[in-house]
Scaffold this active site. Structure first.
Site, PDB file in Angstrom:
ATOM      1  N   VAL A 110      58.460   2.681  52.539  1.00 24.37           N
ATOM      2  CA  VAL A 110      59.650   2.006  51.924  1.00 24.37           C
ATOM      3  C   VAL A 110      60.657   3.082  51.743  1.00 24.37           C
ATOM      4  O   VAL A 110      60.464   4.371  50.952  1.00 24.37           O
ATOM      5  CB  VAL A 110      59.156   1.428  50.565  1.00 24.37           C
ATOM      6  N   CYS A 111      61.999   2.872  51.817  1.00 20.81           N
ATOM      7  CA  CYS A 111      63.140   3.843  51.453  1.00 20.81           C
ATOM      8  C   CYS A 111      62.606   4.989  52.333  1.00 20.81           C
ATOM      9  O   CYS A 111      62.472   5.061  53.480  1.00 20.81           O
ATOM     10  CB  CYS A 111      63.249   3.981  50.077  1.00 20.81           C
ATOM     11  N   SER A 112      62.836   6.063  51.556  1.00 21.67           N
ATOM     12  CA  SER A 112      62.886   7.517  52.353  1.00 21.67           C
ATOM     13  C   SER A 112      61.491   7.993  52.634  1.00 21.67           C
ATOM     14  O   SER A 112      61.054   9.158  53.212  1.00 21.67           O
ATOM     15  CB  SER A 112      63.525   8.537  51.416  1.00 21.67           C
ATOM     16  N   THR A 130      65.707   3.049  57.117  1.00 21.27           N
ATOM     17  CA  THR A 130      65.163   3.833  55.879  1.00 21.27           C
ATOM     18  C   THR A 130      66.679   3.711  54.643  1.00 21.27           C
ATOM     19  O   THR A 130      67.303   2.927  55.265  1.00 21.27           O
ATOM     20  CB  THR A 130      65.201   5.240  56.028  1.00 21.27           C
TER      21      THR A 130
END
Length: 326
Positions: A110-112, A130
């Site tokens: 998730v995300c970074s 990302t």
């Protein structure tokens, strides 16, 4: 009876809390909607003890990497952290991810959190996404990856990656649909008051084009002047005159030091200005076009879609709750 699946999220110091709580709530709501514990939810810490999140809230993981897991993991997600793209790789996390990932049905980020997987070599040659703000950095640091900066989430074999922060909810909902079907996933979305399929990509939320000027002082001055005067003549010839350089030399230097062609930078700066204007209650697309240096509303629309991924009217509607091109 549905097969019980263990969903685990790996958290590290400085973790973005919503990267953890958002996906967990989606899976927990799926349990509610099915009337059974289809999902067992676990949080795994990268270090022993409490994990302090980026907001200061502390999490107590169920277990820590290196300890024997009491159940087989079905899905492993790695949560992101605001500063992780700038941090040095964590050998312990990378080793654990390489050890565990082969045995899970699917894994992702998730995300970074994608940076953790990339550092472990688990994204080599894969399609990923990302957070939009670090997508370029991920692509540059790991050139074998195909980074899709506008995607909300990407599925590539067993791998699932989500875009910035709240996109973790979208990814988790997609996983629920994979496991339990469309009807259950739609009920989960309704209960959590979220889109079943979010319209548009994540670039509609980015602030691309509003970054600080870069390059030598003369080029930085030109960038500031462009941002302050989007309706002016911003041709390469006119910009070159402001620096005292020939058009050819200016274009070459700009591309070399700023990393993008002058015309592309101008378009992004004009779109950035258009976004700010469209976020106000009084904005009218035709007026916004002229204020930002576009020949007409149609030209604005095409440029806006190419940069943001949605039309000006759609963007305005989502940002202030009213819309319709006028």
């Amino acid at each position: 009876m549905k097969k019980k699946r263990t969903i685990a999220i790996l958290v590290t110091p400085g973790v973005q809390l919503l990267d953890v709580s958002g996906p967990l709530d989606v899976f927990a709501e799926a349990n509610v909607q099915t009337g059974t514990d289809v999902y067992q939810l676990r949080v795994i810490g990268s270090v022993p003890g409490l994990i302090r999140s980026s907001s200061g809230i502390r999490l107590m993981p169920d277990t820590v990497i290196g300890q024997n897991l009491t159940e087989k993991l079905d899905t492993l997600l790695v949560a992101g952290a605001p500063k992780i793209s700038e941090a040095a790789p964590h050998p312990g996390v990378s080793d654990w991810l390489r050890e565990v990932s082969p045995s899970v049905r699917r894994y992702g980020s998730v995300c970074s959190g994608a940076f953790f997987l990339a550092n472990a070599g688990l994204l080599n040659g894969r399609r990923v996404t990302t957070h939009w703000a670090v997508a370029d950095r991920l692509a540059q640091a790991f050139p074998s990856l195909t980074v899709e900066p506008d995607a909300i989430y990407v599925r590539d074999g067993r791998l699932r990656t989500a875009a910035g922060v709240t996109a973790g909810l979208d990814l988790s909902l997609a996983l629920v649909e994979e496991d339990l079907g469309r009807e259950v996933a739609m009920k989960v979305a309704a209960q959590l008051v979220m889109f079943f399929k979010r319209p548009g990509g994540q670039m509609q939320f980015s602030r691309k084009g509003e970054t600080a000027p870069v390059g030598r002082s003369a080029l930085q001055e030109v960038q500031r002047w462009i941002a302050a005067n989007p309706a002016e003549d911003l041709s390469v010839a006119n910009l070159a005159r402001r620096t005292g350089l020939s058009s050819r030399h200016f274009a070459r230097l700009f591309q070399q030091e700023v990393g993008i062609a002058p015309a592309a930078w101008v378009k992004e700066a004009r779109v950035a200005t258009a976004r700010r204007l469209l976020e106000s209650d009084e904005a009218v697309p035709k007026q916004v076009a002229s204020q930002c240096g576009f020949a007409n509303a149609d030209t604005l629309r095409k440029a806006f879609v190419s940069v943001v991924g949605v039309t000006p009217a759609e963007y305005r509607k989502r940002m202030i709750g009213s819309g319709g091109e006028r």
